[in-house]
Design a protein around this motif. Sequence first.
Motif, PDB file in Angstrom:
ATOM      1  N   TRP A   1     -18.271   1.582   4.983  1.00 16.12           N
ATOM      2  CA  TRP A   1     -17.447   2.763   5.203  1.00 16.12           C
ATOM      3  C   TRP A   1     -16.500   2.635   6.382  1.00 16.12           C
ATOM      4  O   TRP A   1     -15.447   3.243   6.421  1.00 16.12           O
ATOM      5  N   ILE A   2     -16.823   1.825   7.343  1.00 17.02           N
ATOM      6  CA  ILE A   2     -15.959   1.668   8.511  1.00 17.02           C
ATOM      7  C   ILE A   2     -15.209   0.340   8.463  1.00 17.02           C
ATOM      8  O   ILE A   2     -14.554  -0.045   9.392  1.00 17.02           O
ATOM      9  N   GLY A   3     -15.265  -0.340   7.315  1.00 15.28           N
ATOM     10  CA  GLY A   3     -14.546  -1.597   7.131  1.00 15.28           C
ATOM     11  C   GLY A   3     -13.073  -1.358   6.851  1.00 15.28           C
ATOM     12  O   GLY A   3     -12.583  -0.229   6.881  1.00 15.28           O
ATOM     13  N   VAL A   4     -12.362  -2.446   6.557  1.00 14.61           N
ATOM     14  CA  VAL A   4     -10.923  -2.359   6.330  1.00 14.61           C
ATOM     15  C   VAL A   4     -10.544  -3.113   5.061  1.00 14.61           C
ATOM     16  O   VAL A   4     -10.805  -4.313   4.959  1.00 14.61           O
ATOM     17  N   THR A   5      -9.939  -2.416   4.113  1.00 10.96           N
ATOM     18  CA  THR A   5      -9.349  -3.044   2.937  1.00 10.96           C
ATOM     19  C   THR A   5      -7.930  -3.447   3.296  1.00 10.96           C
ATOM     20  O   THR A   5      -7.195  -2.677   3.913  1.00 10.96           O
ATOM     21  N   THR A   6      -7.562  -4.664   2.921  1.00 11.13           N
ATOM     22  CA  THR A   6      -6.207  -5.153   3.163  1.00 11.13           C
ATOM     23  C   THR A   6      -5.537  -5.459   1.824  1.00 11.13           C
ATOM     24  O   THR A   6      -6.203  -5.661   0.811  1.00 11.13           O
ATOM     25  N   TRP A   7      -4.216  -5.504   1.842  1.00  5.75           N
ATOM     26  CA  TRP A   7      -3.397  -5.680   0.649  1.00  5.75           C
ATOM     27  C   TRP A   7      -2.440  -6.844   0.847  1.00  5.75           C
ATOM     28  O   TRP A   7      -2.081  -7.164   1.975  1.00  5.75           O
ATOM     29  N   SER A   8      -1.966  -7.409  -0.250  1.00  5.67           N
ATOM     30  CA  SER A   8      -0.863  -8.366  -0.150  1.00  5.67           C
ATOM     31  C   SER A   8       0.432  -7.563  -0.226  1.00  5.67           C
ATOM     32  O   SER A   8       0.468  -6.470  -0.811  1.00  5.67           O
ATOM     33  N   ARG A   9       1.474  -8.084   0.340  1.00  2.00           N
ATOM     34  CA  ARG A   9       2.777  -7.413   0.262  1.00  2.00           C
ATOM     35  C   ARG A   9       3.211  -7.314  -1.203  1.00  2.00           C
ATOM     36  O   ARG A   9       3.813  -6.331  -1.619  1.00  2.00           O
ATOM     37  N   ASP A  10       2.863  -8.321  -2.003  1.00  3.71           N
ATOM     38  CA  ASP A  10       3.210  -8.298  -3.422  1.00  3.71           C
ATOM     39  C   ASP A  10       2.505  -7.143  -4.141  1.00  3.71           C
ATOM     40  O   ASP A  10       3.122  -6.457  -4.958  1.00  3.71           O
ATOM     41  N   GLN A  11       1.224  -6.912  -3.840  1.00  3.62           N
ATOM     42  CA  GLN A  11       0.506  -5.772  -4.434  1.00  3.62           C
ATOM     43  C   GLN A  11       1.222  -4.468  -4.098  1.00  3.62           C
ATOM     44  O   GLN A  11       1.440  -3.621  -4.970  1.00  3.62           O
ATOM     45  N   GLN A  12       1.552  -4.310  -2.829  1.00  4.19           N
ATOM     46  CA  GLN A  12       2.225  -3.088  -2.396  1.00  4.19           C
ATOM     47  C   GLN A  12       3.572  -2.923  -3.091  1.00  4.19           C
ATOM     48  O   GLN A  12       3.901  -1.835  -3.571  1.00  4.19           O
ATOM     49  N   ASP A  13       4.357  -4.015  -3.150  1.00  8.54           N
ATOM     50  CA  ASP A  13       5.689  -3.938  -3.755  1.00  8.54           C
ATOM     51  C   ASP A  13       5.627  -3.589  -5.239  1.00  8.54           C
ATOM     52  O   ASP A  13       6.462  -2.827  -5.736  1.00  8.54           O
ATOM     53  N   GLN A  14       4.654  -4.125  -5.946  1.00 12.73           N
ATOM     54  CA  GLN A  14       4.516  -3.809  -7.373  1.00 12.73           C
ATOM     55  C   GLN A  14       4.214  -2.323  -7.574  1.00 12.73           C
ATOM     56  O   GLN A  14       4.803  -1.663  -8.441  1.00 12.73           O
ATOM     57  N   ILE A  15       3.308  -1.799  -6.771  1.00  8.87           N
ATOM     58  CA  ILE A  15       2.936  -0.386  -6.888  1.00  8.87           C
ATOM     59  C   ILE A  15       4.112   0.514  -6.527  1.00  8.87           C
ATOM     60  O   ILE A  15       4.459   1.435  -7.272  1.00  8.87           O
ATOM     61  N   THR A  16       4.731   0.244  -5.403  1.00 11.10           N
ATOM     62  CA  THR A  16       5.800   1.138  -4.937  1.00 11.10           C
ATOM     63  C   THR A  16       7.047   1.050  -5.811  1.00 11.10           C
ATOM     64  O   THR A  16       7.719   2.060  -6.023  1.00 11.10           O
ATOM     65  N   LYS A  17       7.344  -0.123  -6.349  1.00 11.21           N
ATOM     66  CA  LYS A  17       8.488  -0.242  -7.260  1.00 11.21           C
ATOM     67  C   LYS A  17       8.250   0.616  -8.502  1.00 11.21           C
ATOM     68  O   LYS A  17       9.136   1.359  -8.940  1.00 11.21           O
ATOM     69  N   ARG A  18       7.054   0.525  -9.073  1.00 10.06           N
ATOM     70  CA  ARG A  18       6.714   1.311 -10.262  1.00 10.06           C
ATOM     71  C   ARG A  18       6.816   2.812  -9.984  1.00 10.06           C
ATOM     72  O   ARG A  18       7.169   3.604 -10.850  1.00 10.06           O
ATOM     73  N   LEU A  19       6.535   3.227  -8.744  1.00  6.69           N
ATOM     74  CA  LEU A  19       6.548   4.644  -8.380  1.00  6.69           C
ATOM     75  C   LEU A  19       7.903   5.130  -7.877  1.00  6.69           C
ATOM     76  O   LEU A  19       8.046   6.290  -7.483  1.00  6.69           O
ATOM     77  N   GLY A  20       8.895   4.238  -7.860  1.00 10.04           N
ATOM     78  CA  GLY A  20      10.230   4.646  -7.424  1.00 10.04           C
ATOM     79  C   GLY A  20      10.339   4.851  -5.929  1.00 10.04           C
ATOM     80  O   GLY A  20      11.095   5.703  -5.470  1.00 10.04           O
ATOM     81  N   LEU A  21       9.599   4.048  -5.168  1.00 11.66           N
ATOM     82  CA  LEU A  21       9.638   4.140  -3.711  1.00 11.66           C
ATOM     83  C   LEU A  21      10.420   2.958  -3.145  1.00 11.66           C
ATOM     84  O   LEU A  21      10.240   1.818  -3.587  1.00 11.66           O
ATOM     85  N   THR A  22      11.252   3.226  -2.155  1.00 12.82           N
ATOM     86  CA  THR A  22      12.013   2.187  -1.470  1.00 12.82           C
ATOM     87  C   THR A  22      11.484   2.048  -0.056  1.00 12.82           C
ATOM     88  O   THR A  22      11.458   3.031   0.695  1.00 12.82           O
ATOM     89  N   ARG A  23      11.058   0.837   0.302  1.00 10.71           N
ATOM     90  CA  ARG A  23      10.556   0.594   1.657  1.00 10.71           C
ATOM     91  C   ARG A  23      11.726   0.644   2.639  1.00 10.71           C
ATOM     92  O   ARG A  23      12.747  -0.022   2.440  1.00 10.71           O
TER      93      ARG A  23
END
Length: 195
Positions: A161-183
């Motif tokens: 519960w107090i750990g940290v999940t990390t992401w790849s930039r590619d994972q983030q970009d795929q999700i945000t592109k699909r959702l119409g978000l611009t970084r």
Amino acid sequence: MTPDEVIAAWDQPGATASIHPTRGISEGAYWASGEAQAALLAQDIPAGSRVMDFGCGDGRVAIPLRALGYDVTGVDASPNMLAALNRHAPDLATFRSDGSDFGKHLGRRKFDAVYCLAVLIHHSHETGQQLVERLRAVVRKGGILVLDWPVADEPAETNAWIGVTTWSRDQQDQITKRLGLTRLDVDRPWAVYQA
């Protein structure tokens, strides 16, 4: 971890002592860290905006952001965290949600900005992606979404519960592109997107 496991962990007695590293230094340092984060958020969120703090905890960031003139609504899945926020700021708007029932609380209303700090780190990639989708759904077109979801060369999911999940930039970009978000190209300790 499942959302229910994360919520149950935060509702344990003494969990608020683990809410932020500065709390181990002093209460003053803890609240000052919230003021500093609110000031950073104010650099990207237009003045006077209607803002949701998802995973608001005890209001460490929501309270100082409201003091800067924002219309802040605190949202958390933990009733204990919301009770703590209400002790510090009884007039700050709040509602309890894990993100799955925004329609019940908001109807079709949207926010000018939503920020989610130190929440996605506690969830699996699947649950984190669902939260990002739900948060995006309550940000108006042209609004701001701030996500604290750390990037790593070797992304990993937490199993504590107090750990940290990390992401790849590619994972983030795929999700945000699909959702119409611009970084946005800003230097912050979190990612800032425009819807």
